[in-house]
Design a protein around this motif. Structure first.
Motif, PDB file in Angstrom:
ATOM      1  N   MET A 171       0.844  -1.180   0.000  1.00 46.74           N
ATOM      2  CA  MET A 171       0.000   0.000   0.000  1.00 46.74           C
ATOM      3  C   MET A 171       0.886   1.240   0.000  1.00 46.74           C
ATOM      4  O   MET A 171       1.699   1.436   0.894  1.00 46.74           O
ATOM      5  N   SER A 172       0.732   2.054  -1.006  1.00 46.33           N
ATOM      6  CA  SER A 172       1.579   3.229  -1.155  1.00 46.33           C
ATOM      7  C   SER A 172       1.100   4.375  -0.272  1.00 46.33           C
ATOM      8  O   SER A 172      -0.094   4.632  -0.159  1.00 46.33           O
ATOM      9  N   ILE A 173       2.036   5.066   0.343  1.00 41.30           N
ATOM     10  CA  ILE A 173       1.729   6.217   1.185  1.00 41.30           C
ATOM     11  C   ILE A 173       1.845   7.487   0.359  1.00 41.30           C
ATOM     12  O   ILE A 173       0.939   8.307   0.313  1.00 41.30           O
ATOM     13  N   VAL A 174       3.000   7.657  -0.299  1.00 43.42           N
ATOM     14  CA  VAL A 174       3.240   8.838  -1.130  1.00 43.42           C
ATOM     15  C   VAL A 174       4.192   8.446  -2.259  1.00 43.42           C
ATOM     16  O   VAL A 174       5.038   7.575  -2.096  1.00 43.42           O
ATOM     17  N   GLU A 175       4.012   9.081  -3.427  1.00 46.26           N
ATOM     18  CA  GLU A 175       4.858   8.794  -4.583  1.00 46.26           C
ATOM     19  C   GLU A 175       5.549  10.060  -5.055  1.00 46.26           C
ATOM     20  O   GLU A 175       5.033  11.157  -4.890  1.00 46.26           O
ATOM     21  N   ASN A 176       6.710   9.880  -5.640  1.00 51.45           N
ATOM     22  CA  ASN A 176       7.458  10.976  -6.246  1.00 51.45           C
ATOM     23  C   ASN A 176       7.194  10.927  -7.748  1.00 51.45           C
ATOM     24  O   ASN A 176       7.865  10.216  -8.488  1.00 51.45           O
ATOM     25  N   ARG A 177       6.189  11.660  -8.210  1.00 49.51           N
ATOM     26  CA  ARG A 177       5.791  11.609  -9.612  1.00 49.51           C
ATOM     27  C   ARG A 177       6.815  12.265 -10.528  1.00 49.51           C
ATOM     28  O   ARG A 177       6.910  11.929 -11.704  1.00 49.51           O
ATOM     29  N   LYS A 178       7.569  13.219 -10.003  1.00 53.23           N
ATOM     30  CA  LYS A 178       8.558  13.912 -10.828  1.00 53.23           C
ATOM     31  C   LYS A 178       9.742  13.018 -11.191  1.00 53.23           C
ATOM     32  O   LYS A 178      10.480  13.307 -12.126  1.00 53.23           O
ATOM     33  N   ALA A 179       9.929  11.927 -10.458  1.00 54.15           N
ATOM     34  CA  ALA A 179      11.102  11.088 -10.668  1.00 54.15           C
ATOM     35  C   ALA A 179      11.157  10.521 -12.087  1.00 54.15           C
ATOM     36  O   ALA A 179      12.197  10.577 -12.740  1.00 54.15           O
ATOM     37  N   SER A 180      10.050   9.984 -12.580  1.00 50.18           N
ATOM     38  CA  SER A 180      10.072   9.394 -13.917  1.00 50.18           C
ATOM     39  C   SER A 180      10.154  10.460 -14.996  1.00 50.18           C
ATOM     40  O   SER A 180      10.578  10.185 -16.113  1.00 50.18           O
ATOM     41  N   HIS A 181       9.759  11.683 -14.681  1.00 46.02           N
ATOM     42  CA  HIS A 181       9.865  12.785 -15.644  1.00 46.02           C
ATOM     43  C   HIS A 181      11.302  13.307 -15.730  1.00 46.02           C
ATOM     44  O   HIS A 181      11.768  13.666 -16.805  1.00 46.02           O
ATOM     45  N   GLU A 182      11.992  13.332 -14.600  1.00 43.06           N
ATOM     46  CA  GLU A 182      13.337  13.916 -14.534  1.00 43.06           C
ATOM     47  C   GLU A 182      14.457  12.912 -14.807  1.00 43.06           C
ATOM     48  O   GLU A 182      15.565  13.317 -15.147  1.00 43.06           O
ATOM     49  N   TYR A 183      14.197  11.589 -14.628  1.00 38.46           N
ATOM     50  CA  TYR A 183      15.256  10.584 -14.705  1.00 38.46           C
ATOM     51  C   TYR A 183      14.827   9.369 -15.519  1.00 38.46           C
ATOM     52  O   TYR A 183      13.650   9.021 -15.556  1.00 38.46           O
ATOM     53  N   PHE A 184      15.813   8.727 -16.157  1.00 41.40           N
ATOM     54  CA  PHE A 184      15.621   7.391 -16.709  1.00 41.40           C
ATOM     55  C   PHE A 184      15.828   6.431 -15.539  1.00 41.40           C
ATOM     56  O   PHE A 184      16.905   6.401 -14.944  1.00 41.40           O
ATOM     57  N   ILE A 185      14.830   5.648 -15.204  1.00 46.33           N
ATOM     58  CA  ILE A 185      14.904   4.743 -14.056  1.00 46.33           C
ATOM     59  C   ILE A 185      15.535   3.421 -14.505  1.00 46.33           C
ATOM     60  O   ILE A 185      15.052   2.776 -15.434  1.00 46.33           O
ATOM     61  N   GLU A 186      16.622   3.009 -13.841  1.00 44.70           N
ATOM     62  CA  GLU A 186      17.331   1.776 -14.201  1.00 44.70           C
ATOM     63  C   GLU A 186      16.946   0.630 -13.260  1.00 44.70           C
ATOM     64  O   GLU A 186      16.112  -0.178 -13.591  1.00 44.70           O
ATOM     65  N   ASP A 187      17.547   0.568 -12.075  1.00 42.95           N
ATOM     66  CA  ASP A 187      17.273  -0.497 -11.101  1.00 42.95           C
ATOM     67  C   ASP A 187      16.505   0.063  -9.918  1.00 42.95           C
ATOM     68  O   ASP A 187      16.745   1.184  -9.483  1.00 42.95           O
ATOM     69  N   ARG A 188      15.615  -0.755  -9.371  1.00 43.82           N
ATOM     70  CA  ARG A 188      14.824  -0.345  -8.206  1.00 43.82           C
ATOM     71  C   ARG A 188      15.305  -1.119  -6.969  1.00 43.82           C
ATOM     72  O   ARG A 188      15.669  -2.284  -7.062  1.00 43.82           O
ATOM     73  N   PHE A 189      15.245  -0.434  -5.828  1.00 45.73           N
ATOM     74  CA  PHE A 189      15.632  -1.038  -4.563  1.00 45.73           C
ATOM     75  C   PHE A 189      14.609  -0.665  -3.498  1.00 45.73           C
ATOM     76  O   PHE A 189      13.921   0.345  -3.622  1.00 45.73           O
ATOM     77  N   GLU A 190      14.550  -1.475  -2.445  1.00 46.92           N
ATOM     78  CA  GLU A 190      13.659  -1.198  -1.323  1.00 46.92           C
ATOM     79  C   GLU A 190      14.499  -1.166  -0.054  1.00 46.92           C
ATOM     80  O   GLU A 190      15.339  -2.042   0.155  1.00 46.92           O
ATOM     81  N   ALA A 191      14.279  -0.154   0.774  1.00 47.33           N
ATOM     82  CA  ALA A 191      15.063  -0.008   1.998  1.00 47.33           C
ATOM     83  C   ALA A 191      14.152   0.385   3.145  1.00 47.33           C
ATOM     84  O   ALA A 191      13.121   1.041   2.949  1.00 47.33           O
ATOM     85  N   GLY A 192      14.561   0.001   4.341  1.00 56.25           N
ATOM     86  CA  GLY A 192      13.882   0.460   5.539  1.00 56.25           C
ATOM     87  C   GLY A 192      14.409   1.830   5.927  1.00 56.25           C
ATOM     88  O   GLY A 192      15.416   2.298   5.400  1.00 56.25           O
ATOM     89  N   LEU A 193      13.708   2.486   6.831  1.00 56.58           N
ATOM     90  CA  LEU A 193      14.093   3.821   7.283  1.00 56.58           C
ATOM     91  C   LEU A 193      14.254   3.815   8.794  1.00 56.58           C
ATOM     92  O   LEU A 193      13.508   3.147   9.495  1.00 56.58           O
ATOM     93  N   VAL A 194      15.207   4.601   9.287  1.00 58.56           N
ATOM     94  CA  VAL A 194      15.340   4.822  10.724  1.00 58.56           C
ATOM     95  C   VAL A 194      14.482   6.042  11.050  1.00 58.56           C
ATOM     96  O   VAL A 194      14.802   7.154  10.649  1.00 58.56           O
TER      97      VAL A 194
END
Length: 156
Positions: free
Chosen positions: A1-24
């Motif tokens: 379930m998505s909380i928030v998305e960065n829509r500008k990312a796909s407009h500003e960058y060519f997306i290569e590899d995706r990763f998932e990380a936890g946050l402190v």
């Protein structure tokens, strides 16, 4: 379930590899994120001392935050990844000129996770090409929808 998305990312960058990380995160941040009071628009991921951090992620404190804590909405937050993944990312960022771009914040097994990607910056002409392709795809869908309606009327 998505909380928030960065829509500008796909407009500003060519997306290569995706990763998932936890946050402190601190307790007040988790509560604020559950309320949807977070923005990823101007955020980015950096490598510092062999660790990954997210800068510019704005978490607005709740008005009911504790009185003895003075929340910093835009503080630097550490990302949690395995050391092999971090070393691989460091190599690609430093040697090949990639940028680490946050894509979205979501829940996974009750924990807040960040999806980020290796991206290459788009030039202005690349952005125009992407916009033109998107417009053509939209126009093509509209024409196909119109054609199927016309053929149904002819058949009847």
């Amino acid at each position: 379930m998505s909380i928030v998305e960065n829509r500008k990312a796909s407009h500003e960058y060519f997306i290569e590899d995706r990763f998932e990380a936890g946050l402190v995160l601190q307790g007040w941040e988790v509560k604020a994120i559950r309320e949807g009071r977070v923005q990823l628009n101007e955020s980015y991921v950096i490598v510092r001392d062999g660790e990954l951090f997210i800068l510019g992620m704005h978490v607005s404190p709740l008005p009911t935050a504790s009185t003895h804590i003075h929340p910093d909405a835009a503080r630097t937050r550490k990302l949690l990844l395995h050391s092999e993944e971090i070393s691989k990312l460091i190599g690609k960022v430093e040697q090949r000129g990639y940028t680490l771009v946050p894509l979205n914040l979501h829940y996974k097994a009750g924990r807040v996770k960040l999806d980020f990607a290796l991206g290459r910056g788009k030039k202005l002409h690349d952005k125009r090409d992407t916009a033109r392709d998107k417009d053509w795809a939209r126009e093509k869908e509209r024409l196909m929808k119109h054609d199927t309606r016309a053929s149904r009327r002819d058949d009847a």
